[in-house]
Design a protein around this motif. Structure first.
Motif, short mmCIF file in Angstrom:
data_model
loop_
_atom_site.label_atom_id
_atom_site.label_comp_id
_atom_site.label_asym_id
_atom_site.label_seq_id
_atom_site.Cartn_x
_atom_site.Cartn_y
_atom_site.Cartn_z
N LEU A 183 0.84 -1.19 0.00
CA LEU A 183 0.00 0.00 0.00
C LEU A 183 0.88 1.24 0.00
CD1 LEU A 183 -2.72 -1.02 2.61
CD2 LEU A 183 -2.89 -1.07 0.13
N HIS A 184 0.66 2.10 -0.98
CA HIS A 184 1.40 3.36 -1.08
C HIS A 184 0.41 4.51 -0.94
CE1 HIS A 184 4.66 0.94 -2.93
NE2 HIS A 184 3.68 0.39 -3.63
N VAL A 185 0.74 5.46 -0.11
CA VAL A 185 -0.14 6.61 0.09
C VAL A 185 0.64 7.89 -0.23
CG1 VAL A 185 -1.61 7.87 1.69
CG2 VAL A 185 -1.38 5.39 1.91
N ALA A 203 6.11 11.51 -8.38
CA ALA A 203 6.12 10.67 -7.18
C ALA A 203 5.67 9.25 -7.52
CB ALA A 203 5.23 11.28 -6.10
N VAL A 204 4.59 9.14 -8.27
CA VAL A 204 4.08 7.82 -8.66
C VAL A 204 5.08 7.10 -9.56
CG1 VAL A 204 2.28 6.62 -9.97
CG2 VAL A 204 1.66 8.45 -8.37
N LEU A 257 6.72 3.39 -8.84
CA LEU A 257 6.47 2.28 -9.76
C LEU A 257 7.70 1.89 -10.57
CD1 LEU A 257 2.93 3.13 -11.19
CD2 LEU A 257 3.52 1.64 -9.28
N GLY A 258 8.58 2.84 -10.80
CA GLY A 258 9.75 2.55 -11.62
C GLY A 258 9.51 2.71 -13.10
N PHE A 259 8.35 3.24 -13.47
CA PHE A 259 8.05 3.54 -14.87
C PHE A 259 7.01 4.65 -14.92
CE2 PHE A 259 5.13 0.16 -13.65
CZ PHE A 259 3.91 0.57 -14.16
N THR A 260 6.86 5.25 -16.10
CA THR A 260 5.91 6.36 -16.27
C THR A 260 4.57 5.80 -16.72
OG1 THR A 260 7.75 7.77 -16.96
CG2 THR A 260 5.52 8.56 -17.42
N PRO A 261 3.56 5.81 -15.85
CA PRO A 261 2.30 5.13 -16.15
C PRO A 261 1.64 5.58 -17.46
CG PRO A 261 2.37 5.77 -13.84
CD PRO A 261 3.55 6.41 -14.51
N HIS A 262 1.62 6.89 -17.73
CA HIS A 262 0.89 7.37 -18.89
C HIS A 262 1.66 7.21 -20.20
CE1 HIS A 262 3.36 10.80 -17.75
NE2 HIS A 262 3.13 11.36 -18.92
N LYS A 313 3.38 -1.04 -19.68
CA LYS A 313 3.28 -1.92 -18.52
C LYS A 313 1.94 -1.73 -17.81
CE LYS A 313 8.22 -2.10 -17.36
NZ LYS A 313 9.23 -1.84 -16.29
N LYS A 314 1.46 -2.82 -17.24
CA LYS A 314 0.22 -2.75 -16.48
C LYS A 314 0.48 -2.04 -15.16
CE LYS A 314 -3.46 -5.48 -14.41
NZ LYS A 314 -3.99 -6.85 -14.12
N ARG A 315 -0.24 -0.97 -14.92
CA ARG A 315 -0.08 -0.26 -13.67
C ARG A 315 -0.98 -0.86 -12.59
NH1 ARG A 315 -2.54 5.56 -15.39
NH2 ARG A 315 -1.82 4.85 -17.43
N PRO A 316 -0.57 -0.79 -11.33
CA PRO A 316 -1.48 -1.22 -10.26
C PRO A 316 -2.63 -0.23 -10.14
CG PRO A 316 0.49 -0.22 -9.34
CD PRO A 316 0.72 -0.33 -10.82
N ARG A 317 -3.61 -0.51 -9.33
CA ARG A 317 -4.73 0.38 -9.12
C ARG A 317 -4.23 1.65 -8.43
NH1 ARG A 317 -9.36 -3.20 -9.10
NH2 ARG A 317 -10.77 -1.44 -8.72
#
Length: 255
Positions: free
Chosen positions: A6-8, A73-74, A78-83, A87-91
């Protein structure tokens, strides 16, 4: 089942110290069923004043959270750029009054994940690009507005962690909670059997398990019918339960 990560992402990490270290949440971490990672996204601000908010384009009151600190920060976690990545990003959950109303069903859904990220906003709102290009879910815990998303994220974390295998001393507890069955939970009693003239129902002292189970089902249905009839709209009633509701209605009419 893997430990739940869990990351907040918050501007007020100190708010989580007591909550995540106490009770079921603290014990779950001690058992290595869950890990908590609290990120102060102010540390990802890109100016000397560590500014994470700015005035909205087009004018208006209040300040809006900037996209850069949260995206960076995200990405760092995660170690990658979600957008930009395939790669499949977590929720990635945005706590927001405009989000999907939170339910026990959603808690059960999220409890199946291996990793969850929570974004806690403050100020007037979020830059819309956070919604459209970063997060996967927007969740609201009720039709009211809080100062920030911290308390809402704590509510969701608590409801999710307690559903993880091994988090509760008695695994049956979560299965009989209100809303888990679709109905509100039946009344509960403990010793003494007679307290100041207030007695425990005889059926619970009988030792007759079938009768006790039937009493609990009926009381659960009655409490739901009495307090939250809206829940019955999506609940599949058995013939016995339909008969009980007819009995409740008859009793109410005669009073």
């Amino acid at each position: 089942m893997k430990p739940l990560k869990l990351h907040v992402f918050t501007l007020f990490p100190e708010m989580f110290e007591g909550v995540l270290g106490s009770s079921i949440l603290g014990k779950a971490e001690q058992k290595e069923l869950v890990s908590y990672h609290i990120v102060n996204f102010r540390e990802y601000a890109q100016n000397k004043h560590s500014q994470v908010d700015d005035y909205p384009y087009g004018g208006g009151g209040g300040m809006i959270l900037k996209p850069e600190p949260l995206f960076h920060a995200v990405e760092d976690v995660l170690g990658f750029t979600p957008h930009k990545s395939q790669k499949k990003r977590p929720r990635i959950i945005l706590l927001c009054p405009q989000g999907e109303p939170y339910t026990q069903a959603k808690a059960e859904e999220l409890a199946q994940e291996d990793e969850l990220l929570f974004i806690c906003g403050h100020y007037e709102g979020y830059d819309e690009r956070i919604r459209t290009h970063l997060v996967t879910d927007e969740i609201s815990i009720g039709d009211y507005v809080l100062t920030g998303g911290e308390l809402a994220s704590m509510v969701i974390i608590d409801s999710v962690v307690r559903l993880r295998e091994g988090a509760l001393g008695n695994e049956q507890s979560a299965k009989t909670d209100s809303y888990s069955t679709g109905l509100l939970e039946y009344p509960q009693y403990t010793r003494p059997a007679d307290f100041d003239g207030m007695k425990v129902p005889d059926v619970l002292l009988s030792g007759h398990h079938a009768n006790i189970e039937e009493w609990r089902r009926k009381e659960s249905l009655f409490r739901t019918w009495q307090r939250r009839r809206d829940l019955l709209e999506s609940y599949s009633l058995s013939e016995q339960e339909k008969a009980w509701i007819a009995e409740f209605e008859k009793t109410q009419t005669s009073e």
